[in-house]
Design a protein around this motif. Structure first.
Motif, PDB file in Angstrom:
ATOM      1  N   PRO A   1      -4.355   8.182 -21.185  1.00  0.00           N
ATOM      2  CA  PRO A   1      -4.538   7.752 -22.581  1.00  0.00           C
ATOM      3  C   PRO A   1      -4.752   6.249 -22.709  1.00  0.00           C
ATOM      4  CG  PRO A   1      -2.256   8.346 -22.167  1.00  0.00           C
ATOM      5  CD  PRO A   1      -3.019   8.746 -20.953  1.00  0.00           C
ATOM      6  N   LEU A   2      -5.384   5.883 -23.800  1.00  0.00           N
ATOM      7  CA  LEU A   2      -5.803   4.497 -24.026  1.00  0.00           C
ATOM      8  C   LEU A   2      -4.647   3.503 -24.015  1.00  0.00           C
ATOM      9  CD1 LEU A   2      -8.059   2.508 -24.786  1.00  0.00           C
ATOM     10  CD2 LEU A   2      -7.750   3.185 -27.163  1.00  0.00           C
ATOM     11  N   TYR A   3      -3.480   3.919 -24.452  1.00  0.00           N
ATOM     12  CA  TYR A   3      -2.367   2.973 -24.563  1.00  0.00           C
ATOM     13  C   TYR A   3      -1.755   2.616 -23.202  1.00  0.00           C
ATOM     14  CZ  TYR A   3       0.466   7.284 -24.446  1.00  0.00           C
ATOM     15  OH  TYR A   3       1.018   8.488 -24.108  1.00  0.00           O
ATOM     16  N   LYS A   4      -2.159   3.305 -22.119  1.00  0.00           N
ATOM     17  CA  LYS A   4      -1.617   3.016 -20.796  1.00  0.00           C
ATOM     18  C   LYS A   4      -2.453   1.942 -20.088  1.00  0.00           C
ATOM     19  CE  LYS A   4       1.865   5.936 -20.097  1.00  0.00           C
ATOM     20  NZ  LYS A   4       3.205   5.500 -19.729  1.00  0.00           N
ATOM     21  N   LYS A   5      -1.926   0.710 -20.046  1.00  0.00           N
ATOM     22  CA  LYS A   5      -2.603  -0.370 -19.315  1.00  0.00           C
ATOM     23  C   LYS A   5      -2.333  -0.249 -17.822  1.00  0.00           C
ATOM     24  CE  LYS A   5      -2.117  -3.505 -23.234  1.00  0.00           C
ATOM     25  NZ  LYS A   5      -1.556  -4.781 -23.715  1.00  0.00           N
ATOM     26  N   LYS A   6      -1.138   0.202 -17.508  1.00  0.00           N
ATOM     27  CA  LYS A   6      -0.756   0.453 -16.117  1.00  0.00           C
ATOM     28  C   LYS A   6      -0.157   1.848 -16.048  1.00  0.00           C
ATOM     29  CE  LYS A   6       0.184  -4.292 -14.640  1.00  0.00           C
ATOM     30  NZ  LYS A   6      -0.770  -4.322 -13.546  1.00  0.00           N
ATOM     31  N   PHE A   7      -0.225   2.439 -14.868  1.00  0.00           N
ATOM     32  CA  PHE A   7       0.308   3.778 -14.708  1.00  0.00           C
ATOM     33  C   PHE A   7       0.862   3.917 -13.298  1.00  0.00           C
ATOM     34  CE2 PHE A   7      -0.042   8.357 -13.916  1.00  0.00           C
ATOM     35  CZ  PHE A   7       0.707   8.812 -14.986  1.00  0.00           C
ATOM     36  N   LYS A   8       2.198   4.090 -13.217  1.00  0.00           N
ATOM     37  CA  LYS A   8       2.855   4.092 -11.913  1.00  0.00           C
ATOM     38  C   LYS A   8       2.495   2.790 -11.189  1.00  0.00           C
ATOM     39  CE  LYS A   8       4.812   8.130 -12.261  1.00  0.00           C
ATOM     40  NZ  LYS A   8       6.260   8.338 -12.160  1.00  0.00           N
ATOM     41  N   TYR A   9       1.890   2.913  -9.987  1.00  0.00           N
ATOM     42  CA  TYR A   9       1.527   1.701  -9.219  1.00  0.00           C
ATOM     43  C   TYR A   9       0.047   1.350  -9.396  1.00  0.00           C
ATOM     44  CZ  TYR A   9       6.081   2.463  -7.140  1.00  0.00           C
ATOM     45  OH  TYR A   9       7.428   2.640  -6.951  1.00  0.00           O
ATOM     46  N   PHE A  10      -0.607   1.981 -10.368  1.00  0.00           N
ATOM     47  CA  PHE A  10      -2.036   1.769 -10.591  1.00  0.00           C
ATOM     48  C   PHE A  10      -2.288   0.964 -11.859  1.00  0.00           C
ATOM     49  CE2 PHE A  10      -1.573   5.787  -8.352  1.00  0.00           C
ATOM     50  CZ  PHE A  10      -2.506   5.679  -7.338  1.00  0.00           C
ATOM     51  N   ASN A  11      -3.462   0.391 -11.933  1.00  0.00           N
ATOM     52  CA  ASN A  11      -3.985  -0.083 -13.207  1.00  0.00           C
ATOM     53  C   ASN A  11      -4.826   1.046 -13.797  1.00  0.00           C
ATOM     54  OD1 ASN A  11      -2.926  -2.759 -13.176  1.00  0.00           O
ATOM     55  ND2 ASN A  11      -4.443  -3.294 -11.632  1.00  0.00           N
ATOM     56  N   THR A  12      -5.322   0.844 -15.009  1.00  0.00           N
ATOM     57  CA  THR A  12      -6.233   1.820 -15.615  1.00  0.00           C
ATOM     58  C   THR A  12      -7.483   1.094 -16.122  1.00  0.00           C
ATOM     59  OG1 THR A  12      -5.447   1.638 -17.913  1.00  0.00           O
ATOM     60  CG2 THR A  12      -4.207   3.095 -16.444  1.00  0.00           C
TER      61      THR A  12
ATOM     62  N   ALA B   1       0.818  -1.219   0.000  1.00  0.00           N
ATOM     63  CA  ALA B   1       0.000   0.000   0.000  1.00  0.00           C
ATOM     64  C   ALA B   1       0.849   1.265   0.000  1.00  0.00           C
ATOM     65  CB  ALA B   1      -0.934   0.013   1.209  1.00  0.00           C
ATOM     66  N   LYS B   2       2.049   1.201   0.549  1.00  0.00           N
ATOM     67  CA  LYS B   2       2.882   2.398   0.708  1.00  0.00           C
ATOM     68  C   LYS B   2       3.184   3.113  -0.605  1.00  0.00           C
ATOM     69  CE  LYS B   2       4.985   1.542   5.194  1.00  0.00           C
ATOM     70  NZ  LYS B   2       6.224   1.211   5.937  1.00  0.00           N
ATOM     71  N   PRO B   3       3.650   2.401  -1.667  1.00  0.00           N
ATOM     72  CA  PRO B   3       3.904   3.122  -2.935  1.00  0.00           C
ATOM     73  C   PRO B   3       2.639   3.729  -3.538  1.00  0.00           C
ATOM     74  CG  PRO B   3       4.181   0.739  -3.236  1.00  0.00           C
ATOM     75  CD  PRO B   3       4.052   0.979  -1.771  1.00  0.00           C
ATOM     76  N   LEU B   4       1.488   3.074  -3.325  1.00  0.00           N
ATOM     77  CA  LEU B   4       0.222   3.636  -3.801  1.00  0.00           C
ATOM     78  C   LEU B   4      -0.089   4.939  -3.075  1.00  0.00           C
ATOM     79  CD1 LEU B   4      -1.971   0.390  -3.921  1.00  0.00           C
ATOM     80  CD2 LEU B   4      -1.202   1.698  -5.878  1.00  0.00           C
ATOM     81  N   ILE B   5       0.118   4.920  -1.774  1.00  0.00           N
ATOM     82  CA  ILE B   5      -0.156   6.117  -0.962  1.00  0.00           C
ATOM     83  C   ILE B   5       0.751   7.275  -1.383  1.00  0.00           C
ATOM     84  CG2 ILE B   5      -0.021   7.071   1.380  1.00  0.00           C
ATOM     85  CD1 ILE B   5      -0.887   4.255   2.369  1.00  0.00           C
ATOM     86  N   LEU B   6       2.013   6.989  -1.641  1.00  0.00           N
ATOM     87  CA  LEU B   6       2.958   8.033  -2.069  1.00  0.00           C
ATOM     88  C   LEU B   6       2.519   8.656  -3.403  1.00  0.00           C
ATOM     89  CD1 LEU B   6       6.375   6.364  -1.131  1.00  0.00           C
ATOM     90  CD2 LEU B   6       5.327   8.366  -0.049  1.00  0.00           C
ATOM     91  N   THR B   7       2.032   7.804  -4.311  1.00  0.00           N
ATOM     92  CA  THR B   7       1.551   8.310  -5.605  1.00  0.00           C
ATOM     93  C   THR B   7       0.287   9.146  -5.416  1.00  0.00           C
ATOM     94  OG1 THR B   7       2.432   6.317  -6.643  1.00  0.00           O
ATOM     95  CG2 THR B   7       0.957   7.655  -7.971  1.00  0.00           C
ATOM     96  N   LEU B   8      -0.586   8.714  -4.518  1.00  0.00           N
ATOM     97  CA  LEU B   8      -1.808   9.467  -4.244  1.00  0.00           C
ATOM     98  C   LEU B   8      -1.488  10.822  -3.614  1.00  0.00           C
ATOM     99  CD1 LEU B   8      -4.218   6.692  -2.931  1.00  0.00           C
ATOM    100  CD2 LEU B   8      -4.485   8.026  -5.015  1.00  0.00           C
ATOM    101  N   PHE B   9      -0.486  10.859  -2.748  1.00  0.00           N
ATOM    102  CA  PHE B   9      -0.058  12.133  -2.169  1.00  0.00           C
ATOM    103  C   PHE B   9       0.408  13.092  -3.265  1.00  0.00           C
ATOM    104  CE2 PHE B   9       0.304  10.329   2.217  1.00  0.00           C
ATOM    105  CZ  PHE B   9      -0.380  11.347   2.858  1.00  0.00           C
ATOM    106  N   LYS B  10       1.119  12.559  -4.250  1.00  0.00           N
ATOM    107  CA  LYS B  10       1.573  13.378  -5.378  1.00  0.00           C
ATOM    108  C   LYS B  10       0.370  13.879  -6.177  1.00  0.00           C
ATOM    109  CE  LYS B  10       4.831  13.345  -9.250  1.00  0.00           C
ATOM    110  NZ  LYS B  10       5.551  14.557  -8.878  1.00  0.00           N
ATOM    111  N   LEU B  11      -0.591  12.977  -6.414  1.00  0.00           N
ATOM    112  CA  LEU B  11      -1.786  13.330  -7.173  1.00  0.00           C
ATOM    113  C   LEU B  11      -2.607  14.388  -6.440  1.00  0.00           C
ATOM    114  CD1 LEU B  11      -3.065  12.434  -9.856  1.00  0.00           C
ATOM    115  CD2 LEU B  11      -4.455  10.812  -8.570  1.00  0.00           C
ATOM    116  N   ARG B  12      -2.540  14.344  -5.107  1.00  0.00           N
ATOM    117  CA  ARG B  12      -3.282  15.317  -4.295  1.00  0.00           C
ATOM    118  C   ARG B  12      -2.799  16.740  -4.574  1.00  0.00           C
ATOM    119  NH1 ARG B  12      -3.159  15.033   2.224  1.00  0.00           N
ATOM    120  NH2 ARG B  12      -1.043  15.768   1.823  1.00  0.00           N
TER     121      ARG B  12
END
Length: 367
Positions: free
Chosen positions: A305-316, A250-261
């Protein structure tokens, strides 16, 4: 670009972070206009400032828009689209305001001369108002005032060559899912604006409806069955995650969410746990969920964008978007398809517009 001789594929100019019309036009010429000598259609995003600049040199700019085959205008954002920390201010003024009416009227009047013979130009606009600013009791009043202004503008600007106003539902707004659209038309449009129905349409943003957990084929079939017309369909994917079993993941997801915030935009989130769905107006509200419960599905409003199946630590929602494009191509729902990916490059220090835009065109065409 024509697809299957039925659909016009455009690319929305809001990807370019500029407040200057001259620079925006230069970016369109450099990055969107042509790939391998194939002419691309443009969707132009006009804030109030850009619109004022446009009006000052109207004839010159009209010539540019005609030459570059404009079929779609993004009239959602009154303020500068890439303004720092625009967040919920992106919805100001809402459709209860005379300023929203005047701004939208000026967009339509400014582009009326482009609308020659067979052209069908769609002007997308915000989903009436932002949910945070109203209560359930106030909601009918907000809708009534909004409808009054929308009817006024359509009555003043309609012409025989169709320019339509396309309301764009979005999470955490008065209109946010396909059932809201159906109820809105059944209760409000049918009674107050039936004669203007062909001019008051819906902008179906695939990213937004994915975030709301709407099933696209069901949503589009239902909208079509109720004879609600689409002004355009916007193409991009959303972010999604399922909360992991272990805190370590969960930690890398949280760090990415903090950036998105810290993004300039709101990133509305919808969580789904079993059959329970909750809606949050921004990512900071869901960070604790990553620690509290396992197996929560979360979708986040961020145009990928459509070509991104994954993005950072997320799926799309890549697969949902692809399936929806295939369905759209099999059904005569609207002539206007618009690629609209703009928030994801917030994560990159270097970003290649040409490469990304080209990939999105190719994948959309080939689906």
């Amino acid at each position: 670009m024509l697809i299957n001789k039925k659909y016009i594929l455009t690319y929305c100019s809001n990807i370019f972070k500029t407040k200057n019309l001259k620079k925006l036009i230069l970016n369109i010429k450099n990055y969107i206009k042509e790939f391998k000598n194939t002419q691309r259609h443009i969707s132009i995003c006009l804030s109030k400032n850009l619109l004022n600049n446009f009006i000052k040199k109207k004839q010159k700019n009209l010539f540019f828009l005609k030459k570059n085959l404009i079929r779609s205008i993004n009239g959602f954002v009154y303020q500068d689209f890439h303004k720092k920390n625009i967040k919920e201010k992106i919805y100001l003024p809402d459709w209860t305001s005379k300023y929203r009416l005047l701004y939208t009227k000026n967009i339509i009047l400014s582009i009326k001369n482009i609308n020659e013979i067979k052209n069908n130009i769609s002007v997308s606009t915000m989903p009436l108002s932002y949910k945070e600013w109203t209560t359930e009791k106030q909601k009918p009043i907000i809708i009534y005032k909004s409808i009054k202004n929308i009817i006024k503008i359509i009555s003043q600007t309609k012409n025989k060559n169709l320019i339509n106003l396309a309301i764009e539902p979005e999470p955490y707004c008065i209109l946010e899912c396909y059932l809201d659209i159906i109820n809105f038309y059944a209760i409000w449009i049918k009674k107050t604006a039936q004669k203007l129905k062909k001019h008051i349409r819906i902008c179906y943003d695939i990213c937004h409806f994915s975030v709301m957990f709407d099933k696209h084929e069901i949503a589009l079939k239902s909208i079509n069955k109720k004879q609600i017309k689409l002004g355009k369909i916007q193409i991009s994917s959303a972010l999604k995650i399922i909360t992991p079993q272990k805190l370590h993941y969960a930690k890398p997801l949280i760090l990415t969410l903090f950036k998105l915030r810290h993004s300039n935009f709101l990133h509305q989130c919808i969580t789904k746990y079993k059959k329970n769905i909750k809606i949050y107006n921004d990512v900071n509200k869901i960070i604790k969920n990553l620690l509290n419960k396992k197996n929560i599905e979360i979708k986040i409003h961020c145009h990928i964008p459509l070509y991104k199946k994954k993005f950072k630590y997320f799926n799309t929602t890549h697969l949902e978007t692809k399936k929806t494009i295939k369905y759209i191509k099999s059904q005569p729902l609207t002539k206007n398809l618009e690629i609209e990916s703009y928030t994801y490059h917030f994560f990159f220090k270097k970003f290649c517009y040409t490469k990304s835009i080209k990939k999105e065109h190719v994948i959309t065409i080939e689906e």
